[in-house]
Design a protein around this motif. Structure first.
Motif, PDB file in Angstrom:
ATOM      1  N   ALA A  66       0.834  -1.200   0.000  1.00 23.62           N
ATOM      2  CA  ALA A  66       0.000   0.000   0.000  1.00 23.62           C
ATOM      3  C   ALA A  66       0.869   1.251   0.000  1.00 23.62           C
ATOM      4  CB  ALA A  66      -0.924   0.004   1.213  1.00 23.62           C
ATOM      5  N   GLY A  67       0.424   2.234  -0.753  1.00 21.51           N
ATOM      6  CA  GLY A  67       1.094   3.526  -0.792  1.00 21.51           C
ATOM      7  C   GLY A  67       0.240   4.586  -0.128  1.00 21.51           C
ATOM      8  N   ASP A  68       0.605   5.827  -0.330  1.00 25.46           N
ATOM      9  CA  ASP A  68      -0.144   6.961   0.201  1.00 25.46           C
ATOM     10  C   ASP A  68      -1.501   7.021  -0.491  1.00 25.46           C
ATOM     11  OD1 ASP A  68      -1.199   9.404   0.948  1.00 25.46           O
ATOM     12  OD2 ASP A  68       0.577  10.564   0.402  1.00 25.46           O
ATOM     13  N   PRO A  69      -2.601   6.961   0.256  1.00 29.15           N
ATOM     14  CA  PRO A  69      -3.921   6.960  -0.380  1.00 29.15           C
ATOM     15  C   PRO A  69      -4.360   8.325  -0.920  1.00 29.15           C
ATOM     16  CG  PRO A  69      -4.177   6.935   1.987  1.00 29.15           C
ATOM     17  CD  PRO A  69      -2.697   6.818   1.697  1.00 29.15           C
ATOM     18  N   GLY A  70      -3.589   9.358  -0.633  1.00 28.80           N
ATOM     19  CA  GLY A  70      -3.976  10.686  -1.110  1.00 28.80           C
ATOM     20  C   GLY A  70      -5.295  11.117  -0.512  1.00 28.80           C
ATOM     21  N   ASP A  71      -6.245  11.481  -1.349  1.00 24.82           N
ATOM     22  CA  ASP A  71      -7.556  11.940  -0.890  1.00 24.82           C
ATOM     23  C   ASP A  71      -8.513  10.796  -0.556  1.00 24.82           C
ATOM     24  OD1 ASP A  71      -6.726  14.546  -1.192  1.00 24.82           O
ATOM     25  OD2 ASP A  71      -7.600  14.769  -3.197  1.00 24.82           O
ATOM     26  N   LEU A  72      -8.111   9.569  -0.840  1.00 22.95           N
ATOM     27  CA  LEU A  72      -8.972   8.421  -0.548  1.00 22.95           C
ATOM     28  C   LEU A  72      -8.825   8.007   0.907  1.00 22.95           C
ATOM     29  CD1 LEU A  72      -8.130   6.274  -3.694  1.00 22.95           C
ATOM     30  CD2 LEU A  72     -10.146   7.713  -3.336  1.00 22.95           C
ATOM     31  N   GLU A  73      -9.846   7.358   1.429  1.00 23.03           N
ATOM     32  CA  GLU A  73      -9.777   6.853   2.801  1.00 23.03           C
ATOM     33  C   GLU A  73      -8.743   5.738   2.883  1.00 23.03           C
ATOM     34  OE1 GLU A  73     -12.698   4.695   6.060  1.00 23.03           O
ATOM     35  OE2 GLU A  73     -13.589   5.909   4.459  1.00 23.03           O
ATOM     36  N   SER A  74      -7.940   5.754   3.915  1.00 25.30           N
ATOM     37  CA  SER A  74      -6.895   4.753   4.097  1.00 25.30           C
ATOM     38  C   SER A  74      -7.509   3.393   4.415  1.00 25.30           C
ATOM     39  CB  SER A  74      -5.966   5.189   5.230  1.00 25.30           C
ATOM     40  OG  SER A  74      -4.911   4.279   5.361  1.00 25.30           O
ATOM     41  N   ALA A  75      -6.954   2.333   3.830  1.00 17.05           N
ATOM     42  CA  ALA A  75      -7.437   0.971   4.071  1.00 17.05           C
ATOM     43  C   ALA A  75      -6.900   0.441   5.395  1.00 17.05           C
ATOM     44  CB  ALA A  75      -6.982   0.062   2.929  1.00 17.05           C
ATOM     45  N   GLU A  76      -7.504  -0.630   5.871  1.00 11.74           N
ATOM     46  CA  GLU A  76      -7.062  -1.280   7.107  1.00 11.74           C
ATOM     47  C   GLU A  76      -5.784  -2.076   6.903  1.00 11.74           C
ATOM     48  OE1 GLU A  76      -9.970  -3.728   9.045  1.00 11.74           O
ATOM     49  OE2 GLU A  76     -11.606  -2.547   8.216  1.00 11.74           O
ATOM     50  N   TYR A  77      -5.404  -2.312   5.648  1.00 11.08           N
ATOM     51  CA  TYR A  77      -4.298  -3.197   5.340  1.00 11.08           C
ATOM     52  C   TYR A  77      -3.113  -2.417   4.781  1.00 11.08           C
ATOM     53  CZ  TYR A  77      -8.123  -6.433   5.823  1.00 11.08           C
ATOM     54  OH  TYR A  77      -9.194  -7.112   6.320  1.00 11.08           O
ATOM     55  N   ASP A  78      -1.934  -2.970   4.997  1.00  7.92           N
ATOM     56  CA  ASP A  78      -0.708  -2.357   4.493  1.00  7.92           C
ATOM     57  C   ASP A  78      -0.255  -2.992   3.187  1.00  7.92           C
ATOM     58  OD1 ASP A  78      -0.141  -0.496   6.751  1.00  7.92           O
ATOM     59  OD2 ASP A  78      -0.172  -2.382   7.867  1.00  7.92           O
ATOM     60  N   GLY A  79      -0.945  -4.008   2.756  1.00  7.32           N
ATOM     61  CA  GLY A  79      -0.622  -4.636   1.488  1.00  7.32           C
ATOM     62  C   GLY A  79      -1.393  -5.923   1.288  1.00  7.32           C
ATOM     63  N   SER A  80      -1.175  -6.502   0.120  1.00 10.52           N
ATOM     64  CA  SER A  80      -1.792  -7.781  -0.196  1.00 10.52           C
ATOM     65  C   SER A  80      -0.831  -8.591  -1.048  1.00 10.52           C
ATOM     66  CB  SER A  80      -3.123  -7.589  -0.935  1.00 10.52           C
ATOM     67  OG  SER A  80      -2.905  -7.014  -2.214  1.00 10.52           O
ATOM     68  N   ALA A  81      -1.026  -9.883  -1.011  1.00 12.94           N
ATOM     69  CA  ALA A  81      -0.281 -10.785  -1.882  1.00 12.94           C
ATOM     70  C   ALA A  81      -1.296 -11.629  -2.639  1.00 12.94           C
ATOM     71  CB  ALA A  81       0.655 -11.676  -1.078  1.00 12.94           C
ATOM     72  N   GLU A  82      -0.948 -11.977  -3.863  1.00 12.82           N
ATOM     73  CA  GLU A  82      -1.775 -12.835  -4.693  1.00 12.82           C
ATOM     74  C   GLU A  82      -0.912 -14.020  -5.112  1.00 12.82           C
ATOM     75  OE1 GLU A  82      -4.093 -10.306  -7.699  1.00 12.82           O
ATOM     76  OE2 GLU A  82      -2.403  -9.047  -7.078  1.00 12.82           O
ATOM     77  N   ILE A  83      -1.410 -15.226  -4.856  1.00 15.19           N
ATOM     78  CA  ILE A  83      -0.666 -16.436  -5.187  1.00 15.19           C
ATOM     79  C   ILE A  83      -1.603 -17.380  -5.943  1.00 15.19           C
ATOM     80  CG2 ILE A  83       0.691 -18.359  -4.285  1.00 15.19           C
ATOM     81  CD1 ILE A  83       1.030 -16.686  -1.689  1.00 15.19           C
ATOM     82  N   TRP A  84      -1.184 -17.792  -7.132  1.00 18.21           N
ATOM     83  CA  TRP A  84      -1.992 -18.664  -7.970  1.00 18.21           C
ATOM     84  C   TRP A  84      -1.523 -20.111  -7.879  1.00 18.21           C
ATOM     85  CZ3 TRP A  84      -0.640 -13.774  -9.251  1.00 18.21           C
ATOM     86  CH2 TRP A  84      -1.622 -12.930  -9.746  1.00 18.21           C
ATOM     87  N   PHE A  85      -2.510 -21.027  -7.850  1.00 16.69           N
ATOM     88  CA  PHE A  85      -2.272 -22.465  -7.902  1.00 16.69           C
ATOM     89  C   PHE A  85      -3.246 -23.070  -8.908  1.00 16.69           C
ATOM     90  CE2 PHE A  85      -0.999 -21.217  -3.618  1.00 16.69           C
ATOM     91  CZ  PHE A  85       0.178 -21.914  -3.430  1.00 16.69           C
ATOM     92  N   ASP A  86      -2.939 -24.266  -9.395  1.00 16.77           N
ATOM     93  CA  ASP A  86      -3.836 -24.924 -10.351  1.00 16.77           C
ATOM     94  C   ASP A  86      -5.194 -25.245  -9.732  1.00 16.77           C
ATOM     95  OD1 ASP A  86      -2.082 -24.864 -12.505  1.00 16.77           O
ATOM     96  OD2 ASP A  86      -1.224 -26.821 -12.031  1.00 16.77           O
ATOM     97  N   ASN A  87      -5.188 -25.636  -8.447  1.00 12.73           N
ATOM     98  CA  ASN A  87      -6.432 -26.018  -7.787  1.00 12.73           C
ATOM     99  C   ASN A  87      -6.201 -26.029  -6.274  1.00 12.73           C
ATOM    100  OD1 ASN A  87      -5.143 -28.577  -7.196  1.00 12.73           O
ATOM    101  ND2 ASN A  87      -5.642 -29.164  -9.308  1.00 12.73           N
ATOM    102  N   ARG A  88      -7.258 -26.316  -5.535  1.00 12.19           N
ATOM    103  CA  ARG A  88      -7.167 -26.302  -4.068  1.00 12.19           C
ATOM    104  C   ARG A  88      -6.176 -27.344  -3.552  1.00 12.19           C
ATOM    105  NH1 ARG A  88      -9.783 -24.262   0.329  1.00 12.19           N
ATOM    106  NH2 ARG A  88     -11.369 -23.249  -0.926  1.00 12.19           N
ATOM    107  N   ALA A  89      -6.150 -28.521  -4.163  1.00  8.61           N
ATOM    108  CA  ALA A  89      -5.222 -29.565  -3.716  1.00  8.61           C
ATOM    109  C   ALA A  89      -3.775 -29.099  -3.869  1.00  8.61           C
ATOM    110  CB  ALA A  89      -5.460 -30.854  -4.493  1.00  8.61           C
ATOM    111  N   ALA A  90      -3.462 -28.443  -4.974  1.00  6.75           N
ATOM    112  CA  ALA A  90      -2.102 -27.927  -5.184  1.00  6.75           C
ATOM    113  C   ALA A  90      -1.780 -26.838  -4.166  1.00  6.75           C
ATOM    114  CB  ALA A  90      -1.954 -27.392  -6.605  1.00  6.75           C
ATOM    115  N   MET A  91      -2.760 -25.984  -3.849  1.00  7.99           N
ATOM    116  CA  MET A  91      -2.562 -24.936  -2.856  1.00  7.99           C
ATOM    117  C   MET A  91      -2.283 -25.551  -1.485  1.00  7.99           C
ATOM    118  SD  MET A  91      -5.192 -21.952  -1.554  1.00  7.99           S
ATOM    119  CE  MET A  91      -6.224 -23.103  -0.648  1.00  7.99           C
ATOM    120  N   GLU A  92      -3.118 -26.493  -1.085  1.00  7.82           N
ATOM    121  CA  GLU A  92      -2.944 -27.110   0.231  1.00  7.82           C
ATOM    122  C   GLU A  92      -1.616 -27.855   0.333  1.00  7.82           C
ATOM    123  OE1 GLU A  92      -6.587 -29.331   0.646  1.00  7.82           O
ATOM    124  OE2 GLU A  92      -7.735 -27.526   1.127  1.00  7.82           O
ATOM    125  N   ALA A  93      -1.223 -28.549  -0.733  1.00  6.00           N
ATOM    126  CA  ALA A  93       0.053 -29.263  -0.730  1.00  6.00           C
ATOM    127  C   ALA A  93       1.217 -28.285  -0.662  1.00  6.00           C
ATOM    128  CB  ALA A  93       0.169 -30.151  -1.966  1.00  6.00           C
TER     129      ALA A  93
END
Length: 110
Positions: free
Chosen positions: A45-72
């Motif tokens: 997260a960066g400076d929100p400027g005129d927007l309301e600040s979020a509760e979070y400082d960032g996010s990550a996105e991680i892709w897997f083929d399916n739930r079984a691959a994610m859990e493994a």
């Protein structure tokens, strides 16, 4: 394809710069070693400027083929190491398991 989205709050007392540097420079290589991952993005997260600040400082996105691959992957040695490392830079993490719907860019648009 399944995507795990992590909503992250930085560790109390940690500067934004230290948080970013640790996440990108130290944690990301550990997380990138998780088997079965098809993609990995970090959004600090960066400076929100005129927007309301979020509760979070960032996010990550991680892709897997399916739930079984994610859990493994998350249960693997590399997944446990990366999971344990989050205590060094996060106060809390909330997870969403999502199905992505790409709106833009449109397929075939060029």
């Amino acid at each position: 394809m399944i995507k795990l989205v992590a909503l992250v709050r930085k560790k109390s007392g940690m500067t934004r710069e230290a948080f970013r540097d640790y996440w990108v420079g130290t944690h990301a290589p550990l997380a990138a070693a998780i088997p079965g991952m098809r993609g990995y993005r970090i959004n600090v997260a960066g400076d929100p400027g005129d927007l309301e600040s979020a509760e979070y400082d960032g996010s990550a996105e991680i892709w897997f083929d399916n739930r079984a691959a994610m859990e493994a992957g998350l249960a693997s040695t590399q997944g446990v190491i990366a999971g344990d490392d989050t205590a060094h830079f996060t106060e809390s993490i909330e997870f969403l398991v999502t199905e992505e719907h790409v709106i833009l860019p449109r397929e075939g648009a060029g």
